[in-house]
Design a protein around this motif. Structure first.
Motif, PDB file in Angstrom:
ATOM      1  N   SER A   4      10.422  14.188  -1.650  1.00  0.00           N
ATOM      2  CA  SER A   4      10.267  14.253  -0.275  1.00  0.00           C
ATOM      3  C   SER A   4       8.827  13.993   0.133  1.00  0.00           C
ATOM      4  O   SER A   4       8.516  13.453   1.050  1.00  0.00           O
ATOM      5  N   THR A   5       7.949  14.289  -0.768  1.00  0.00           N
ATOM      6  CA  THR A   5       6.439  14.119  -0.583  1.00  0.00           C
ATOM      7  C   THR A   5       6.317  12.480  -0.793  1.00  0.00           C
ATOM      8  O   THR A   5       5.656  11.668  -0.148  1.00  0.00           O
ATOM      9  N   GLN A   6       6.962  12.055  -1.671  1.00  0.00           N
ATOM     10  CA  GLN A   6       6.740  10.645  -1.883  1.00  0.00           C
ATOM     11  C   GLN A   6       7.762   9.611  -0.633  1.00  0.00           C
ATOM     12  O   GLN A   6       6.983   8.839  -0.229  1.00  0.00           O
ATOM     13  N   GLU A  48      14.267   3.627   3.901  1.00  0.00           N
ATOM     14  CA  GLU A  48      13.180   2.773   3.277  1.00  0.00           C
ATOM     15  C   GLU A  48      12.843   3.241   2.069  1.00  0.00           C
ATOM     16  O   GLU A  48      12.770   2.651   1.000  1.00  0.00           O
ATOM     17  N   ALA A  49      12.460   4.485   1.962  1.00  0.00           N
ATOM     18  CA  ALA A  49      11.982   5.421   0.705  1.00  0.00           C
ATOM     19  C   ALA A  49      13.134   5.149  -0.403  1.00  0.00           C
ATOM     20  O   ALA A  49      12.871   4.929  -1.428  1.00  0.00           O
ATOM     21  N   ARG A  50      14.408   5.614   0.135  1.00  0.00           N
ATOM     22  CA  ARG A  50      15.604   5.649  -1.005  1.00  0.00           C
ATOM     23  C   ARG A  50      15.853   4.132  -1.463  1.00  0.00           C
ATOM     24  O   ARG A  50      16.150   3.847  -2.557  1.00  0.00           O
ATOM     25  N   ARG A  51      15.795   3.003  -0.484  1.00  0.00           N
ATOM     26  CA  ARG A  51      15.837   1.773  -1.043  1.00  0.00           C
ATOM     27  C   ARG A  51      14.599   1.233  -1.782  1.00  0.00           C
ATOM     28  O   ARG A  51      15.045   0.280  -2.756  1.00  0.00           O
ATOM     29  N   ALA A  52      13.493   1.856  -1.790  1.00  0.00           N
ATOM     30  CA  ALA A  52      12.390   1.558  -2.735  1.00  0.00           C
ATOM     31  C   ALA A  52      12.577   2.357  -4.039  1.00  0.00           C
ATOM     32  O   ALA A  52      11.784   1.909  -4.854  1.00  0.00           O
ATOM     33  N   GLY A  53      13.478   3.180  -4.139  1.00  0.00           N
ATOM     34  CA  GLY A  53      13.449   3.833  -5.408  1.00  0.00           C
ATOM     35  C   GLY A  53      13.216   5.002  -5.552  1.00  0.00           C
ATOM     36  O   GLY A  53      13.216   5.824  -6.662  1.00  0.00           O
ATOM     37  N   VAL A  54      12.801   5.837  -4.432  1.00  0.00           N
ATOM     38  CA  VAL A  54      12.440   7.065  -4.512  1.00  0.00           C
ATOM     39  C   VAL A  54      13.743   8.134  -4.670  1.00  0.00           C
ATOM     40  O   VAL A  54      14.796   7.971  -4.003  1.00  0.00           O
ATOM     41  N   ASP A  55      13.605   8.921  -5.700  1.00  0.00           N
ATOM     42  CA  ASP A  55      15.094   9.865  -5.957  1.00  0.00           C
ATOM     43  C   ASP A  55      15.208  10.795  -5.053  1.00  0.00           C
ATOM     44  O   ASP A  55      15.176  11.930  -5.290  1.00  0.00           O
ATOM     45  N   LEU A  56      15.578  10.264  -3.816  1.00  0.00           N
ATOM     46  CA  LEU A  56      15.699  11.448  -2.604  1.00  0.00           C
ATOM     47  C   LEU A  56      17.561  11.055  -2.284  1.00  0.00           C
ATOM     48  O   LEU A  56      17.934  10.499  -1.780  1.00  0.00           O
ATOM     49  N   PRO A  57      18.121  12.450  -2.886  1.00  0.00           N
ATOM     50  CA  PRO A  57      19.558  12.209  -2.693  1.00  0.00           C
ATOM     51  C   PRO A  57      20.052  12.330  -1.266  1.00  0.00           C
ATOM     52  O   PRO A  57      19.247  12.841  -0.318  1.00  0.00           O
ATOM     53  N   PRO A  58      21.155  11.836  -0.980  1.00  0.00           N
ATOM     54  CA  PRO A  58      21.814  11.936   0.400  1.00  0.00           C
ATOM     55  C   PRO A  58      22.073  13.512   0.892  1.00  0.00           C
ATOM     56  O   PRO A  58      22.282  14.154  -0.032  1.00  0.00           O
ATOM     57  N   GLU A  66       0.779  -1.108   0.044  1.00  0.00           N
ATOM     58  CA  GLU A  66      -0.057  -0.101  -0.055  1.00  0.00           C
ATOM     59  C   GLU A  66       0.877   1.184   0.007  1.00  0.00           C
ATOM     60  O   GLU A  66       0.738   1.979  -0.564  1.00  0.00           O
ATOM     61  N   THR A  67       2.059   1.166   1.006  1.00  0.00           N
ATOM     62  CA  THR A  67       2.920   2.334   0.760  1.00  0.00           C
ATOM     63  C   THR A  67       3.761   2.689  -0.444  1.00  0.00           C
ATOM     64  O   THR A  67       3.568   3.792  -0.812  1.00  0.00           O
ATOM     65  N   LEU A  68       3.944   1.364  -1.020  1.00  0.00           N
ATOM     66  CA  LEU A  68       4.676   1.846  -2.325  1.00  0.00           C
ATOM     67  C   LEU A  68       3.667   2.169  -3.298  1.00  0.00           C
ATOM     68  O   LEU A  68       4.318   3.195  -4.327  1.00  0.00           O
ATOM     69  N   ALA A  69       2.434   1.747  -3.531  1.00  0.00           N
ATOM     70  CA  ALA A  69       1.473   2.075  -4.251  1.00  0.00           C
ATOM     71  C   ALA A  69       1.027   3.918  -4.233  1.00  0.00           C
ATOM     72  O   ALA A  69       0.997   4.456  -4.992  1.00  0.00           O
ATOM     73  N   LYS A  70       1.088   4.131  -2.948  1.00  0.00           N
ATOM     74  CA  LYS A  70       0.920   5.824  -2.368  1.00  0.00           C
ATOM     75  C   LYS A  70       1.986   6.335  -3.111  1.00  0.00           C
ATOM     76  O   LYS A  70       1.971   7.485  -3.701  1.00  0.00           O
ATOM     77  N   ALA A  71       3.378   5.715  -2.881  1.00  0.00           N
ATOM     78  CA  ALA A  71       4.412   6.609  -3.309  1.00  0.00           C
ATOM     79  C   ALA A  71       4.654   6.805  -4.930  1.00  0.00           C
ATOM     80  O   ALA A  71       4.656   7.764  -5.469  1.00  0.00           O
ATOM     81  N   ARG A  72       4.240   5.522  -5.545  1.00  0.00           N
ATOM     82  CA  ARG A  72       4.112   5.564  -7.099  1.00  0.00           C
ATOM     83  C   ARG A  72       2.907   6.494  -7.336  1.00  0.00           C
ATOM     84  O   ARG A  72       3.297   7.454  -8.370  1.00  0.00           O
ATOM     85  N   ARG A  73       1.960   6.775  -6.899  1.00  0.00           N
ATOM     86  CA  ARG A  73       0.751   7.682  -7.093  1.00  0.00           C
ATOM     87  C   ARG A  73       1.359   8.932  -7.151  1.00  0.00           C
ATOM     88  O   ARG A  73       1.268   9.958  -7.837  1.00  0.00           O
ATOM     89  N   ASP A  74       2.019   9.470  -5.955  1.00  0.00           N
ATOM     90  CA  ASP A  74       2.682  10.670  -5.720  1.00  0.00           C
ATOM     91  C   ASP A  74       3.548  11.003  -6.857  1.00  0.00           C
ATOM     92  O   ASP A  74       3.708  12.137  -7.234  1.00  0.00           O
TER      93      ASP A  74
END
Length: 166
Positions: free
Chosen positions: A21-23, A55-65, A5-13
């Motif tokens: 950061s919203t994702q 977790e977001a970074r590992r899931a593929g959200v393009d959030l730079p360090p 569900e979390t992955l789906a919400k992030a993809r929708r964002d």
């Protein structure tokens, strides 16, 4: 491992062209819920947020360090590693599953670290480190990504909050 569900919400964002950061916020929210339910141990709100961002970074959200000097070197390295894993530039190291004893110990950890008051303290503290102009620009950018109906709802909610406080 984040829930489907979390992955789906992030993809929708991401589809809605919302910022990284919203994702990532979806993952942070899930982490806070886990701490409140006693499924996860965190000693502070900041730690729960950090776990969610990782977790977001590992899931593929393009959030730079974080940039050099903004965070500890070890934190930057960990974030860099998670980002590379998420972007498919590196294979993740498999970690052993959490044993029952470890899960039982997590139940003894405080859940108040993710309480509304603790999160409010953390966000106010983080906001105080930013300039007024920076906060204002972020709010303006956030308003742009909302539709007319969402803007109207937000304005009504703000008006209700102001009425309650005065």
């Amino acid at each position: 491992m984040p829930e489907k569900e979390t992955l789906a919400k992030a993809r929708r964002d991401k589809r809605e062209c919302k910022s990284a950061s919203t994702q990532a916020g979806e993952f942070v929210h899930e982490q806070i819920e886990k701490v409140r339910a006693g499924k996860h141990g965190a000693r502070s709100a900041k730690q729960a947020i950090a776990i969610g961002l990782s977790e977001a970074r590992r899931a593929g959200v393009d959030l730079p360090p974080p940039k050099k000097g903004k965070a500890k070197e070890s934190t930057r390295k960990g974030a860099q590693y998670a980002h590379e894993v998420g972007q498919g530039e590196r294979k993740p190291v498999r970690r052993p599953k959490v044993a029952r004893a470890a899960a039982d110990n997590l139940k003894k950890e405080p859940t108040s670290t993710a309480s509304p008051a603790a999160l409010s303290r953390q966000s106010k503290n983080a906001a105080s480190r930013r300039t007024a102009a920076d906060r204002s620009a972020a709010a303006r950018k956030g308003a742009e990504t909302k539709g007319a109906a969402a803007r109207s709802a937000a304005a009504k909610k703000a008006a209700e909050t102001r009425a309650r406080r005065h």
